[in-house]
Design a protein around this motif. Sequence first.
Motif, PDB file in Angstrom:
ATOM      1  N   LEU A 250    -127.406 -12.737  59.511  1.00 30.43           N
ATOM      2  CA  LEU A 250    -128.049 -13.735  59.014  1.00 30.43           C
ATOM      3  C   LEU A 250    -126.894 -14.729  58.667  1.00 30.43           C
ATOM      4  CD1 LEU A 250    -131.082 -12.783  56.878  1.00 30.43           C
ATOM      5  CD2 LEU A 250    -131.209 -14.274  59.225  1.00 30.43           C
ATOM      6  N   SER A 251    -125.801 -14.751  59.482  1.00 33.28           N
ATOM      7  CA  SER A 251    -124.547 -15.284  59.154  1.00 33.28           C
ATOM      8  C   SER A 251    -124.810 -16.981  59.444  1.00 33.28           C
ATOM      9  CB  SER A 251    -123.338 -15.067  59.856  1.00 33.28           C
ATOM     10  OG  SER A 251    -123.434 -14.845  61.470  1.00 33.28           O
TER      11      SER A 251
ATOM     12  N   ALA B 253    -120.856 -17.647  58.643  1.00 30.29           N
ATOM     13  CA  ALA B 253    -120.468 -17.749  60.104  1.00 30.29           C
ATOM     14  C   ALA B 253    -119.309 -18.755  60.198  1.00 30.29           C
ATOM     15  CB  ALA B 253    -121.601 -18.095  61.251  1.00 30.29           C
ATOM     16  N   GLU B 254    -119.259 -19.638  59.187  1.00 33.84           N
ATOM     17  CA  GLU B 254    -118.113 -20.397  59.079  1.00 33.84           C
ATOM     18  C   GLU B 254    -116.747 -19.642  59.044  1.00 33.84           C
ATOM     19  OE1 GLU B 254    -118.055 -24.061  58.658  1.00 33.84           O
ATOM     20  OE2 GLU B 254    -120.063 -24.066  59.644  1.00 33.84           O
ATOM     21  N   PHE B 255    -116.909 -18.452  58.015  1.00 29.14           N
ATOM     22  CA  PHE B 255    -115.556 -17.770  57.749  1.00 29.14           C
ATOM     23  C   PHE B 255    -115.348 -17.100  59.081  1.00 29.14           C
ATOM     24  CE2 PHE B 255    -113.506 -13.698  56.755  1.00 29.14           C
ATOM     25  CZ  PHE B 255    -112.657 -14.248  55.591  1.00 29.14           C
TER      26      PHE B 255
ATOM     27  N   TYR C 285    -121.402 -22.485  50.548  1.00 28.01           N
ATOM     28  CA  TYR C 285    -120.713 -21.143  50.652  1.00 28.01           C
ATOM     29  C   TYR C 285    -120.006 -20.949  51.821  1.00 28.01           C
ATOM     30  CZ  TYR C 285    -121.271 -16.221  50.744  1.00 28.01           C
ATOM     31  OH  TYR C 285    -120.865 -14.815  50.859  1.00 28.01           O
ATOM     32  N   GLY C 286    -120.289 -21.446  52.825  1.00 30.09           N
ATOM     33  CA  GLY C 286    -119.667 -21.393  54.086  1.00 30.09           C
ATOM     34  C   GLY C 286    -118.317 -21.882  53.841  1.00 30.09           C
ATOM     35  N   LYS C 287    -118.347 -23.432  53.486  1.00 30.91           N
ATOM     36  CA  LYS C 287    -117.145 -24.093  53.524  1.00 30.91           C
ATOM     37  C   LYS C 287    -116.190 -23.545  52.658  1.00 30.91           C
ATOM     38  CE  LYS C 287    -117.807 -27.828  56.106  1.00 30.91           C
ATOM     39  NZ  LYS C 287    -117.931 -27.310  57.588  1.00 30.91           N
TER      40      LYS C 287
END
Lengths: 271, 308
Positions: free
Chosen positions: B30-31, B37-39, B10-12
Amino acid sequence: MDDFGKLEEISKGIRRDVLTMLNKAGSGHSGGSLSVTDILVALYFGGIMKYDPQRPDWEDRDRLVLSKGHACPALYAVLAEAGFFDKQLLWTLRQLGSPLQGHPDSKKLPGIEASTGSLGNGISQAVGMSLAAKVLHKRYNVFCIIGDGEMQEGLVYEALMAAAHYKLSNLTVIVDNNGLQIDGQCRDVMNIYPIKEKFEAFNFRTYEISGHSYKNLIDTLTTAKRNVVSPTAIIARTVKGMGVSFMSNRVEYHGVAPSDTELAKALEELR
Amino acid sequence: MEKKATREAYGKALVEIGKDKRVVVLDADLSGSTKSAEFKKTYPDRFFNIGIAESNMVDIAAGMALSGLKPYASSFAVFITGRAFEPVRQSICYQNLHVVLCGSHSGISVGEDGGSHQSVADIALMRSLPNMKVVVPADYNEAFAVVSATMDMEGPVYIRTSRAKSPLITNKPSFEIGKAEVLKKGSDATLIACGMMSYIALEAAKLLKKDNINVEVINSPSVKPLDEDTIYNSAKKTQRVFTFEEHSIIGGLGSAVCEFLSENLPVYTIKTGLEDVFGESGTKDDLFCKFGFTKESFAKKIKDKLYG
């Protein structure tokens, strides 16, 4: 006739439309539609909001979210008056197939910015619209009208917190403070007071005015638009059932449409 | 076998699709866990932490979608579908807005956090809402493809991801909503699974092979809409269907399959999932043992039901 006189004339017409619509529909919310009418008339006809009825999706338009969605008859009448759709549609309110749903539906009617009715969700969507303006570098304003009873919904405070956190100075929240809700007086059902201090605690620039004075409404809404520091809250003291003597401040008319006799009497008063 | 968590995808994938400036990402404190949080690292100006206020996050996403943005909002599955159910219903689904909701830490594989944080009913909740699409990717690769594919979808989408790492079993470069994939051909029974259970179903199929039981395994990430053709064709051939999901047997993939088959091809169908119970604290592996989410348990159940 001065400018405020013109607005008062328009508002009389809106109130007549509202009551006629509700009478034809046989159900709906009279009291809250009448209390919010002057606020809507000030926004749409008092030179506050930037809009184009020919282009309801115009990206740079100002947005109005009626979070107290049950008062939509007033908004429908105002949108028709502003030219968003044919006034004849008003008489289809709440009928099968009508774009004038019992509560506002953004997918069905031009000029409706957000589907509302489930209280608390409108103000939070308005925060999203205000935040989107920042991402998109747009300069539009977002106005959101909430009910005072609606302030019992916890989501309202989540929305206020986020609006202040993101310094959404393009957002103005207007409380239609008519003091009544379905089950009685707000202060008896679940006390929402003090209201002003609550908004101030959330870092809103807050004003308390009469929601039936066009001078007050237009002055304060103009000031709100100029605020570039924080979101603005306007607590508009209103009278539920305003404009019709036998409906004024009467909780019985929260969710009831006028009968034929009542309509005739009300239209007489609103001549 | 390489293992990765679907939440990592999801993050990638968010970073990848973030090249489109309309993409905005929201989270509710809850990133780090959901991996949004990657974004934030790449596009801080288009990431919005809404704090611990899931309902507000979903409504704000709705307002952003109404203003021309493409919002992706994430939290734990239990919160984004439960706590925020009303905004999802009223603002996202009722207005048919293109908002992508990601529920991470789904099912019981969250483990030690316990039953309060384990989502056993999120698929049921999301599946019941008109306009909502529900996708449960089987592994990292599929999750990445799903998130990428949402850019071209319309209306609301719910993606269910997991905290735990799981083996990579798919390698399709793209994802199509409403499509299932036959991972293994067979004729004695049809196994339909989603999420991590697809891998376990495949492993169970290998065990059954040793007993000369040849089952077909279907990975069905698209719980709504369901790939009715693939399921129909397989069930017609085998006449016996088993479903597997890390979710309650009420309202999830198994229910969706039963709803379809009962009207179109009434065959013997057995659901495996949580038997109308909540989870509890424990390691993922201990919990999978206790609730019967192991290849041995799957294989035994299939054997017992077919030949017991």
